[in-house]
Design a protein around this motif. Structure first.
Motif, PDB file in Angstrom:
ATOM      1  N   ARG A  40     -19.212  -6.950  12.899  1.00 20.40           N
ATOM      2  CA  ARG A  40     -17.994  -6.923  13.715  1.00 20.40           C
ATOM      3  C   ARG A  40     -16.822  -6.498  12.832  1.00 20.40           C
ATOM      4  N   PHE A  41     -16.212  -5.370  13.176  1.00 25.71           N
ATOM      5  CA  PHE A  41     -15.147  -4.802  12.361  1.00 25.71           C
ATOM      6  C   PHE A  41     -13.764  -5.234  12.845  1.00 25.71           C
ATOM      7  N   GLY A  42     -12.874  -5.442  11.876  1.00 30.93           N
ATOM      8  CA  GLY A  42     -11.496  -5.770  12.183  1.00 30.93           C
ATOM      9  C   GLY A  42     -10.641  -4.512  12.315  1.00 30.93           C
ATOM     10  N   HIS A  43      -9.325  -4.727  12.307  1.00 29.20           N
ATOM     11  CA  HIS A  43      -8.370  -3.632  12.441  1.00 29.20           C
ATOM     12  C   HIS A  43      -7.526  -3.543  11.164  1.00 29.20           C
ATOM     13  N   PRO A  44      -7.937  -2.744  10.184  1.00 26.54           N
ATOM     14  CA  PRO A  44      -7.091  -2.586   8.993  1.00 26.54           C
ATOM     15  C   PRO A  44      -5.783  -1.883   9.361  1.00 26.54           C
ATOM     16  N   THR A  45      -4.700  -2.289   8.719  1.00 25.32           N
ATOM     17  CA  THR A  45      -3.443  -1.588   8.940  1.00 25.32           C
ATOM     18  C   THR A  45      -3.541  -0.192   8.335  1.00 25.32           C
ATOM     19  N   GLU A  46      -2.634   0.681   8.730  1.00 24.01           N
ATOM     20  CA  GLU A  46      -2.646   2.034   8.186  1.00 24.01           C
ATOM     21  C   GLU A  46      -2.451   2.011   6.671  1.00 24.01           C
ATOM     22  N   GLN A  47      -1.593   1.115   6.200  1.00 22.68           N
ATOM     23  CA  GLN A  47      -1.352   1.001   4.763  1.00 22.68           C
ATOM     24  C   GLN A  47      -2.611   0.529   4.038  1.00 22.68           C
ATOM     25  N   ASP A  48      -3.261  -0.483   4.594  1.00 18.50           N
ATOM     26  CA  ASP A  48      -4.483  -0.992   3.966  1.00 18.50           C
ATOM     27  C   ASP A  48      -5.594   0.054   3.982  1.00 18.50           C
ATOM     28  N   LEU A  49      -5.716   0.785   5.091  1.00 17.86           N
ATOM     29  CA  LEU A  49      -6.752   1.798   5.173  1.00 17.86           C
ATOM     30  C   LEU A  49      -6.490   2.927   4.176  1.00 17.86           C
ATOM     31  N   ASP A  50      -5.229   3.311   4.025  1.00 23.07           N
ATOM     32  CA  ASP A  50      -4.885   4.336   3.029  1.00 23.07           C
ATOM     33  C   ASP A  50      -5.317   3.892   1.635  1.00 23.07           C
ATOM     34  N   ALA A  51      -5.031   2.634   1.307  1.00 19.81           N
ATOM     35  CA  ALA A  51      -5.376   2.117  -0.018  1.00 19.81           C
ATOM     36  C   ALA A  51      -6.885   2.008  -0.183  1.00 19.81           C
ATOM     37  N   TYR A  52      -7.578   1.631   0.890  1.00 16.31           N
ATOM     38  CA  TYR A  52      -9.037   1.504   0.823  1.00 16.31           C
ATOM     39  C   TYR A  52      -9.679   2.868   0.604  1.00 16.31           C
ATOM     40  N   LEU A  53      -9.217   3.864   1.319  1.00 20.82           N
ATOM     41  CA  LEU A  53      -9.762   5.210   1.143  1.00 20.82           C
ATOM     42  C   LEU A  53      -9.450   5.748  -0.249  1.00 20.82           C
ATOM     43  N   ALA A  54      -8.272   5.435  -0.763  1.00 22.04           N
ATOM     44  CA  ALA A  54      -7.885   5.903  -2.095  1.00 22.04           C
ATOM     45  C   ALA A  54      -8.764   5.287  -3.180  1.00 22.04           C
ATOM     46  N   SER A  55      -9.337   4.113  -2.904  1.00 21.27           N
ATOM     47  CA  SER A  55     -10.218   3.461  -3.887  1.00 21.27           C
ATOM     48  C   SER A  55     -11.542   4.213  -4.024  1.00 21.27           C
ATOM     49  N   GLU A  56     -11.882   5.039  -3.040  1.00 22.07           N
ATOM     50  CA  GLU A  56     -13.125   5.812  -2.961  1.00 22.07           C
ATOM     51  C   GLU A  56     -14.363   4.951  -2.739  1.00 22.07           C
ATOM     52  N   GLU A  57     -14.188   3.651  -2.590  1.00 18.64           N
ATOM     53  CA  GLU A  57     -15.342   2.799  -2.313  1.00 18.64           C
ATOM     54  C   GLU A  57     -16.076   3.211  -1.041  1.00 18.64           C
ATOM     55  N   PRO A  58     -15.364   3.494   0.066  1.00 19.27           N
ATOM     56  CA  PRO A  58     -16.101   3.810   1.298  1.00 19.27           C
ATOM     57  C   PRO A  58     -16.887   5.109   1.248  1.00 19.27           C
ATOM     58  N   LEU A  59     -16.612   5.962   0.259  1.00 17.02           N
ATOM     59  CA  LEU A  59     -17.341   7.225   0.152  1.00 17.02           C
ATOM     60  C   LEU A  59     -18.744   7.045  -0.411  1.00 17.02           C
ATOM     61  N   ALA A  60     -18.993   5.898  -1.013  1.00 13.07           N
ATOM     62  CA  ALA A  60     -20.267   5.678  -1.709  1.00 13.07           C
ATOM     63  C   ALA A  60     -21.239   4.810  -0.931  1.00 13.07           C
ATOM     64  N   VAL A  61     -20.871   4.448   0.316  1.00 13.67           N
ATOM     65  CA  VAL A  61     -21.693   3.480   1.049  1.00 13.67           C
ATOM     66  C   VAL A  61     -21.900   3.912   2.497  1.00 13.67           C
ATOM     67  N   ALA A  62     -23.043   3.517   3.056  1.00 15.16           N
ATOM     68  CA  ALA A  62     -23.352   3.839   4.447  1.00 15.16           C
ATOM     69  C   ALA A  62     -22.338   3.196   5.379  1.00 15.16           C
ATOM     70  N   GLY A  63     -21.846   3.974   6.329  1.00 15.09           N
ATOM     71  CA  GLY A  63     -20.903   3.436   7.289  1.00 15.09           C
ATOM     72  C   GLY A  63     -19.479   3.347   6.797  1.00 15.09           C
ATOM     73  N   ALA A  64     -19.229   3.739   5.549  1.00 19.34           N
ATOM     74  CA  ALA A  64     -17.876   3.744   4.974  1.00 19.34           C
ATOM     75  C   ALA A  64     -17.276   2.344   4.852  1.00 19.34           C
ATOM     76  N   PHE A  65     -18.138   1.337   4.640  1.00 18.69           N
ATOM     77  CA  PHE A  65     -17.616  -0.016   4.432  1.00 18.69           C
ATOM     78  C   PHE A  65     -18.588  -0.793   3.550  1.00 18.69           C
ATOM     79  N   THR A  66     -18.070  -1.848   2.950  1.00 19.61           N
ATOM     80  CA  THR A  66     -18.899  -2.798   2.211  1.00 19.61           C
ATOM     81  C   THR A  66     -18.625  -4.203   2.728  1.00 19.61           C
ATOM     82  N   LEU A  67     -19.549  -5.097   2.461  1.00 19.15           N
ATOM     83  CA  LEU A  67     -19.338  -6.515   2.756  1.00 19.15           C
ATOM     84  C   LEU A  67     -18.929  -7.257   1.495  1.00 19.15           C
ATOM     85  N   ASP A  68     -19.421  -6.778   0.346  1.00 11.47           N
ATOM     86  CA  ASP A  68     -19.240  -7.484  -0.920  1.00 11.47           C
ATOM     87  C   ASP A  68     -18.140  -6.882  -1.786  1.00 11.47           C
ATOM     88  N   GLY A  69     -17.377  -5.928  -1.262  1.00 10.52           N
ATOM     89  CA  GLY A  69     -16.314  -5.287  -2.034  1.00 10.52           C
ATOM     90  C   GLY A  69     -15.000  -5.313  -1.280  1.00 10.52           C
TER      91      GLY A  69
END
Length: 213
Positions: free
Chosen positions: A137-166
């Motif tokens: 079940r996914f939440g609603h990241p703010t635009e600022q948080d999503l920008d920072a998350y994408l900038a971390s490049e973490e979602p590029l390395a995982v299926a579905g563009a998200f992690t549970l443990d990061g």
């Protein structure tokens, strides 16, 4: 008896280490698109299982008898989104952003395929395959948080563009099922597949170096 993990995923390695197993790591190098292209209208579970099997076999071949006795595990994960599309890792940050626009506030199914191959005398003597599905079940990241998350490049390395443990764990409201499967390797499923090929978890604990305290 050593466990050989056919994956470069640091998350999968961390799960196994936390569970008392220090695996040997051998990256399969499998062309996932090429394997998927050989399948005819597979279900999501069939797709991740086939990819996991291809990875396990590639590692078995690469070992070429280096280990007299071992168990190899191949893994693959994909996300079945709320609209039915099945996706793996995003190709870039814009694709990850577009996926999050669709995922936010919805529920998806994270599928993880596992393939276990037992080696004795340099040959495969037993095999077991399976897949695990966990609802996320996914939440609603703010635009600022999503920008920072994408900038971390973490979602590029995982299926579905998200992690549970990061970092992505901040944007997951909850899961229904096995958390280790969402991270990348299901401990309950792996235990059952190991049992099918005649290997107990306790054997792998004994074969692992003692943890440093």
């Amino acid at each position: 008896m050593r466990l050989v993990l056919g994956s470069a995923s640091p998350a999968r390695l961390s799960v196994l280490r936390s569970a008392g197993v220090e695996p040997l790591v051998r990256v399969s190098g499998v062309d996932e698109d090429a394997v998927a292209a050989t399948l005819t209208d597979p279900t999501p579970a069939e797709l991740v299982s086939a990819l996991a099997a291809a990875k396990a076999q590639a590692v078995v071949t690469a070992l070429a008898g280096d280990l007299a006795e071992a168990v190899v595990i191949g893994c693959d994960s994909m996300l079945a989104m709320a609209d039915g599309e099945v996706v793996g890792k995003p190709k870039d940050s814009e694709q990850a952003r577009a996926r999050w626009a669709r995922m936010a506030g919805t529920t998806g199914e994270l599928l993880t395929g596992h393939a276990v191959r037992r080696i004795a005398g340099g040959e495969v003597v037993a095999s077991a395959d399976g897949a695990q599905t966990t609802r996320v079940r996914f939440g609603h990241p703010t635009e600022q948080d999503l920008d920072a998350y994408l900038a971390s490049e973490e979602p590029l390395a995982v299926a579905g563009a998200f992690t549970l443990d990061g970092l992505g764990g901040w944007f997951v409201e909850g899961i229904d099922g096995d958390p280790s499967s969402v991270i990348g390797i299901s401990l309950p499923l792996t235990r059952r597949l190991l049992a099918e090929v005649g290997v107990s978890v306790a054997e792998l604990w004994k074969a692992s170096p003692a943890p440093v305290r």
